[in-house]
Enzyme design. Structure first.
Site, mmCIF file in Angstrom:
data_model
loop_
_atom_site.group_PDB
_atom_site.id
_atom_site.type_symbol
_atom_site.label_atom_id
_atom_site.label_comp_id
_atom_site.label_asym_id
_atom_site.label_seq_id
_atom_site.Cartn_x
_atom_site.Cartn_y
_atom_site.Cartn_z
ATOM 1 C CG PHE A 1 -28.002 -115.394 -115.129
ATOM 2 C CD1 PHE A 1 -27.879 -116.270 -116.197
ATOM 3 C CD2 PHE A 1 -27.396 -114.136 -115.217
ATOM 4 C CE1 PHE A 1 -27.149 -115.915 -117.339
ATOM 5 C CE2 PHE A 1 -26.677 -113.772 -116.339
ATOM 6 C CZ PHE A 1 -26.541 -114.664 -117.399
ATOM 7 C CB ILE A 2 -23.920 -115.993 -112.489
ATOM 8 C CG1 ILE A 2 -24.203 -114.738 -113.324
ATOM 9 C CG2 ILE A 2 -22.430 -116.342 -112.537
ATOM 10 C CD1 ILE A 2 -23.539 -113.457 -112.801
ATOM 11 C CE1 TYR B 1 -26.101 -105.725 -106.613
ATOM 12 C CE2 TYR B 1 -25.316 -104.242 -108.336
ATOM 13 C CZ TYR B 1 -25.404 -105.509 -107.788
ATOM 14 O OH TYR B 1 -24.775 -106.564 -108.420
HETATM 15 P P1 NAD Z 1 -29.664 -114.120 -109.450
HETATM 16 O O1 NAD Z 1 -30.657 -113.261 -108.725
HETATM 17 O O2 NAD Z 1 -30.132 -114.900 -110.617
HETATM 18 O O3 NAD Z 1 -28.948 -115.101 -108.424
HETATM 19 C C1 NAD Z 1 -28.790 -114.810 -107.070
HETATM 20 C C2 NAD Z 1 -29.287 -115.995 -106.259
HETATM 21 O O4 NAD Z 1 -29.099 -115.680 -104.872
HETATM 22 C C3 NAD Z 1 -30.781 -116.267 -106.459
HETATM 23 O O5 NAD Z 1 -30.979 -117.610 -106.858
HETATM 24 C C4 NAD Z 1 -31.403 -115.986 -105.098
HETATM 25 O O6 NAD Z 1 -32.487 -116.857 -104.794
HETATM 26 C C5 NAD Z 1 -30.220 -116.165 -104.156
HETATM 27 N N1 NAD Z 1 -30.370 -115.385 -102.932
HETATM 28 C C6 NAD Z 1 -30.706 -114.068 -102.835
HETATM 29 N N2 NAD Z 1 -30.808 -113.713 -101.546
HETATM 30 C C7 NAD Z 1 -30.490 -114.813 -100.812
HETATM 31 C C8 NAD Z 1 -30.407 -115.069 -99.427
HETATM 32 N N3 NAD Z 1 -30.702 -114.130 -98.511
HETATM 33 N N4 NAD Z 1 -30.047 -116.306 -99.015
HETATM 34 C C9 NAD Z 1 -29.767 -117.264 -99.929
HETATM 35 N N5 NAD Z 1 -29.845 -117.088 -101.259
HETATM 36 C C10 NAD Z 1 -30.199 -115.867 -101.700
HETATM 37 O O7 NAD Z 1 -28.486 -113.116 -109.859
HETATM 38 P P2 NAD Z 1 -27.250 -113.283 -110.873
HETATM 39 O O8 NAD Z 1 -27.514 -112.385 -112.024
HETATM 40 O O9 NAD Z 1 -26.973 -114.729 -111.106
HETATM 41 O O10 NAD Z 1 -26.100 -112.626 -110.006
HETATM 42 C C11 NAD Z 1 -25.222 -113.393 -109.187
HETATM 43 C C12 NAD Z 1 -24.285 -112.458 -108.450
HETATM 44 O O11 NAD Z 1 -23.527 -111.668 -109.368
HETATM 45 C C13 NAD Z 1 -24.989 -111.451 -107.528
HETATM 46 O O12 NAD Z 1 -24.178 -111.266 -106.385
HETATM 47 C C14 NAD Z 1 -25.020 -110.179 -108.348
HETATM 48 O O13 NAD Z 1 -25.080 -109.028 -107.532
HETATM 49 C C15 NAD Z 1 -23.683 -110.283 -109.082
HETATM 50 N N6 NAD Z 1 -23.659 -109.535 -110.345
HETATM 51 C C16 NAD Z 1 -24.450 -109.918 -111.390
HETATM 52 C C17 NAD Z 1 -24.403 -109.203 -112.579
HETATM 53 C C18 NAD Z 1 -25.255 -109.609 -113.756
HETATM 54 O O14 NAD Z 1 -25.196 -108.899 -114.773
HETATM 55 N N7 NAD Z 1 -26.022 -110.687 -113.707
HETATM 56 C C19 NAD Z 1 -23.558 -108.100 -112.710
HETATM 57 C C20 NAD Z 1 -22.781 -107.716 -111.619
HETATM 58 C C21 NAD Z 1 -22.819 -108.459 -110.436
#
Ligand code: NAD
Length: 335
Positions: free
Chosen positions: A15-16, A164
């Protein structure tokens, strides 16, 4: 904006990450992506995100390199770092992780492995490939049930209430280690619930929108008074780009932590009401007890990010939800 010539974005199909890749490509930078397209949610969503990232790269004529691979694999991580055109003028934005509070309670070992060992693998590669700058995706969840609001970066975060959150705090600590030992410059970014087009389907706004659209009841945890600081994706992007500028502008190695929220909160009751109005449906609620691991409130003090990163969030929740619902309807039409 964004002074480096190339970027490694881990989690760039998510997503991000997919939004960030597009923003960096539009600035004409080389973007290398390491993502394993895992099945935490439907990988077809990530394939669609990735299709759009590729289309943007083609439209603006910027170089995009895909390294499909796992954070925890030394060979995959090295392949990604080797693809950077100029490692000495590169930055990593480390977003790849297992996200989500509730599933981390079900599988803490897996969260630990990806979020802690995977982060360590990225930091090790920064050291060996001489990449000097990294922005790390931390989370508001590190604040646990902090009673002092709004949450400031200087608040004690020694009391996480989910696996987490503990892995994210551990990531910040590892980043500090590499800053201290090897002079890596690091920005730890504490995201506060991010929403907008392409939002993860496991998050409340997306899940509730889908259920409302399908006339199904919403699983409603607790009495609805829990509060969240929801951040629209364009504001989060602004903060990430600000952190990259901050890293590039520092002549000596730096390490700091920044909140990226809107500094406004709404209750779950208000969120459901606003979403119902945006979609034109009356929500039906399936009342359930509050979930262990869920915090009562998130609320960002963003004065430090404003001052040091030039961060200035702009999108009000009503406007952001309307934008999300527009995106959701288009996406479903083309599904
Ligand atoms: P997301 O799940 O959409 O994106 C994470 C990506 O990481 C995915 O595309 C996934 O395939 C990839 N991934 C996961 N495990 C992996 C691995 N072992 N090797 C390679 N790739 C891997 O999540 P997001 O919402 O875009 O979040 C991005 C980051 O921001 C994350 O670290 C999340 O913890 C952090 N975060 C997000 C939010 C939110 O509200 N979306 C809030 C706080 C923190």
């Amino acid at each position: 904006m964004a002074q480096h010539s190339c970027y490694l974005v881990t989690g760039g199909a998510g997503f991000i990450g997919s939004h960030l890749c597009e923003a960096l490509l539009r600035l004409g930078r080389q973007v290398v992506v390491l993502d394993n397209f895992n099945s935490f949610y439907d990988p077809a969503i990530k394939e669609e995100n990735w299709r759009q990232v590729r289309a943007t790269a083609a439209a603006v004529g910027a170089e995009l390199v895909q390294c499909k691979g796992d954070l925890r694999s030394e060979a995959d991580v090295e392949r990604a770092f080797r693809s950077l055109r100029e490692p000495a003028d590169a930055a990593v934005v480390h977003l790849a992780a297992m996200a989500g509070v509730r599933p981390s309670i079900a599988d803490p070992l897996y969260y630990n492995d990806v979020n802690i060992n995977g982060t360590l693998r990225i930091l090790e590669a920064c050291r060996t490939f001489n990449v000097r700058h990294i922005s790390f995706a931390s989370s508001s969840s590190v604040y646990g049930n902090n009673r002092k609001v709004p949450f400031a970066e200087s608040d004690n975060v020694d009391f996480p209430i989910s696996p987490y959150a503990a892995t994210k705090k551990a990531g910040e600590l590892l980043c500090h280690n590499y800053h201290h030992l090897y002079g890596l410059s690091v920005a730890c970014l504490r995201f506060f619930t991010v929403y907008g087009p392409r939002q993860r389907p496991d998050l409340a706004i997306h899940k509730f929108t889908q259920l409302l659209a399908e006339d199904r009841p919403l699983p409603f945890f607790g009495d609805g008074t829990t509060r969240r600081d929801y951040t629209f994706i364009t504001d989060t992007l602004q903060g990430i780009l600000g952190s990259l500028d901050w890293l590039a502008a520092s002549s000596a190695p730096v390490y700091d932590i920044f909140n990226l929220g809107e500094s406004r909160t709404i209750s779950l009751n208000e969120l459901v009401d606003l979403l119902g109005r945006a979609i034109g449906k009356t929500p039906r609620l399936e009342r359930l007890p509050q979930q262990p691991g869920d915090v009562d409130c998130t609320f960002a003090d963003i004065s430090k990010s404003r001052e040091m990163l030039g961060y200035s969030p702009r999108v009000e929740i009503e406007e952001g939800l309307a934008e999300f619902v527009r995106w959701y309807r288009d996406w479903k039409k083309n599904d």
